[in-house]
Design a protein around this motif. Structure first.
Motif, mmCIF file in Angstrom:
data_model
loop_
_atom_site.group_PDB
_atom_site.id
_atom_site.type_symbol
_atom_site.label_atom_id
_atom_site.label_comp_id
_atom_site.label_asym_id
_atom_site.label_seq_id
_atom_site.Cartn_x
_atom_site.Cartn_y
_atom_site.Cartn_z
ATOM 1 N N LEU A 5 58.425 42.168 37.893
ATOM 2 C CA LEU A 5 57.931 42.445 39.235
ATOM 3 C C LEU A 5 58.002 41.165 40.072
ATOM 4 O O LEU A 5 57.832 40.068 39.546
ATOM 5 C CB LEU A 5 56.480 42.926 39.170
ATOM 6 C CG LEU A 5 56.244 44.277 38.509
ATOM 7 C CD1 LEU A 5 54.750 44.533 38.383
ATOM 8 C CD2 LEU A 5 56.896 45.379 39.299
ATOM 9 N N PRO A 6 58.207 41.309 41.367
ATOM 10 C CA PRO A 6 58.197 40.117 42.225
ATOM 11 C C PRO A 6 56.807 39.476 42.241
ATOM 12 O O PRO A 6 55.790 40.147 42.003
ATOM 13 C CB PRO A 6 58.551 40.667 43.609
ATOM 14 C CG PRO A 6 59.151 42.001 43.370
ATOM 15 C CD PRO A 6 58.593 42.508 42.081
ATOM 16 N N ASP A 7 56.787 38.185 42.510
ATOM 17 C CA ASP A 7 55.516 37.449 42.507
ATOM 18 C C ASP A 7 54.530 38.014 43.525
ATOM 19 O O ASP A 7 53.326 38.094 43.271
ATOM 20 C CB ASP A 7 55.758 35.971 42.802
ATOM 21 C CG ASP A 7 56.460 35.259 41.649
ATOM 22 O OD1 ASP A 7 56.413 35.791 40.527
ATOM 23 O OD2 ASP A 7 57.028 34.171 41.877
ATOM 24 N N LEU A 12 49.442 40.733 44.804
ATOM 25 C CA LEU A 12 48.758 41.821 45.498
ATOM 26 C C LEU A 12 47.972 42.702 44.528
ATOM 27 O O LEU A 12 46.865 43.142 44.834
ATOM 28 C CB LEU A 12 49.765 42.665 46.275
ATOM 29 C CG LEU A 12 50.277 42.053 47.576
ATOM 30 C CD1 LEU A 12 51.363 42.931 48.181
ATOM 31 C CD2 LEU A 12 49.134 41.883 48.555
ATOM 32 N N ILE A 13 48.531 42.947 43.357
ATOM 33 C CA ILE A 13 47.820 43.739 42.346
ATOM 34 C C ILE A 13 46.567 43.014 41.881
ATOM 35 O O ILE A 13 45.486 43.618 41.749
ATOM 36 C CB ILE A 13 48.760 44.061 41.156
ATOM 37 C CG1 ILE A 13 49.868 45.011 41.611
ATOM 38 C CG2 ILE A 13 47.979 44.630 39.982
ATOM 39 C CD1 ILE A 13 50.952 45.231 40.578
ATOM 40 N N ILE A 14 46.666 41.717 41.646
ATOM 41 C CA ILE A 14 45.498 40.927 41.220
ATOM 42 C C ILE A 14 44.444 40.914 42.313
ATOM 43 O O ILE A 14 43.245 41.092 42.050
ATOM 44 C CB ILE A 14 45.934 39.496 40.830
ATOM 45 C CG1 ILE A 14 46.789 39.545 39.576
ATOM 46 C CG2 ILE A 14 44.720 38.593 40.630
ATOM 47 C CD1 ILE A 14 47.425 38.225 39.210
ATOM 48 N N LEU A 19 39.209 42.714 44.535
ATOM 49 C CA LEU A 19 38.463 43.341 45.623
ATOM 50 C C LEU A 19 37.767 44.612 45.148
ATOM 51 O O LEU A 19 36.619 44.874 45.522
ATOM 52 C CB LEU A 19 39.396 43.654 46.791
ATOM 53 C CG LEU A 19 39.874 42.447 47.601
ATOM 54 C CD1 LEU A 19 40.889 42.886 48.639
ATOM 55 C CD2 LEU A 19 38.705 41.743 48.253
ATOM 56 N N LEU A 20 38.430 45.380 44.329
ATOM 57 C CA LEU A 20 37.827 46.601 43.789
ATOM 58 C C LEU A 20 36.608 46.279 42.927
ATOM 59 O O LEU A 20 35.566 46.934 43.029
ATOM 60 C CB LEU A 20 38.862 47.379 42.983
ATOM 61 C CG LEU A 20 38.380 48.683 42.361
ATOM 62 C CD1 LEU A 20 38.047 49.693 43.446
ATOM 63 C CD2 LEU A 20 39.424 49.237 41.420
ATOM 64 N N VAL A 21 36.719 45.255 42.096
ATOM 65 C CA VAL A 21 35.598 44.866 41.232
ATOM 66 C C VAL A 21 34.418 44.403 42.069
ATOM 67 O O VAL A 21 33.268 44.805 41.839
ATOM 68 C CB VAL A 21 36.042 43.768 40.234
ATOM 69 C CG1 VAL A 21 34.839 43.154 39.536
ATOM 70 C CG2 VAL A 21 37.015 44.347 39.228
ATOM 71 N N PHE A 22 34.663 43.556 43.071
ATOM 72 C CA PHE A 22 33.571 43.084 43.918
ATOM 73 C C PHE A 22 32.965 44.232 44.722
ATOM 74 O O PHE A 22 31.753 44.304 44.900
ATOM 75 C CB PHE A 22 34.051 41.979 44.869
ATOM 76 C CG PHE A 22 34.120 40.635 44.211
ATOM 77 C CD1 PHE A 22 32.984 39.979 43.791
ATOM 78 C CD2 PHE A 22 35.348 40.024 44.009
ATOM 79 C CE1 PHE A 22 33.043 38.746 43.196
ATOM 80 C CE2 PHE A 22 35.428 38.784 43.404
ATOM 81 C CZ PHE A 22 34.273 38.140 42.990
ATOM 82 N N PHE A 23 33.802 45.136 45.210
ATOM 83 C CA PHE A 23 33.283 46.275 45.960
ATOM 84 C C PHE A 23 32.375 47.129 45.084
ATOM 85 O O PHE A 23 31.293 47.534 45.513
ATOM 86 C CB PHE A 23 34.443 47.113 46.498
ATOM 87 C CG PHE A 23 34.004 48.372 47.164
ATOM 88 C CD1 PHE A 23 33.420 48.336 48.417
ATOM 89 C CD2 PHE A 23 34.165 49.593 46.528
ATOM 90 C CE1 PHE A 23 32.999 49.513 49.039
ATOM 91 C CE2 PHE A 23 33.750 50.763 47.139
ATOM 92 C CZ PHE A 23 33.167 50.713 48.394
ATOM 93 N N LEU A 24 32.793 47.392 43.865
ATOM 94 C CA LEU A 24 31.968 48.208 42.970
ATOM 95 C C LEU A 24 30.688 47.488 42.567
ATOM 96 O O LEU A 24 29.629 48.103 42.435
ATOM 97 C CB LEU A 24 32.775 48.588 41.724
ATOM 98 C CG LEU A 24 33.898 49.592 41.951
ATOM 99 C CD1 LEU A 24 34.695 49.790 40.659
ATOM 100 C CD2 LEU A 24 33.356 50.914 42.441
#
Length: 54
Positions: A5-7, A12-14, A19-24
């Motif tokens: 995958l491109p860098d 973006l995935i990381i 962001l998902l972890v902090f939001f939850l």
């Protein structure tokens, strides 16, 4: 065969995962935190009675 995958995509995935972890983590407020915000003040009339009697 295994195309990397491109860098930018990996970053973006990381970022999206973080962001998902902090939001939850911060979206669910603990009841203990809400109870600590409610400060139980002493009745000020008790203090004023002692002052007025002196």
């Amino acid at each position: 065969m295994n195309e990397q995958l491109p860098d930018k995509t990996v970053l973006l995935i990381i970022l999206a995962t973080l962001l998902l972890v902090f939001f939850l983590a911060f979206s669910f407020k603990s009841k203990k935190i809400e109870q600590e915000r409610d400060i139980q003040w002493m009745d000020s009339s008790l203090n004023s009675e002692f002052v007025s009697q002196v």
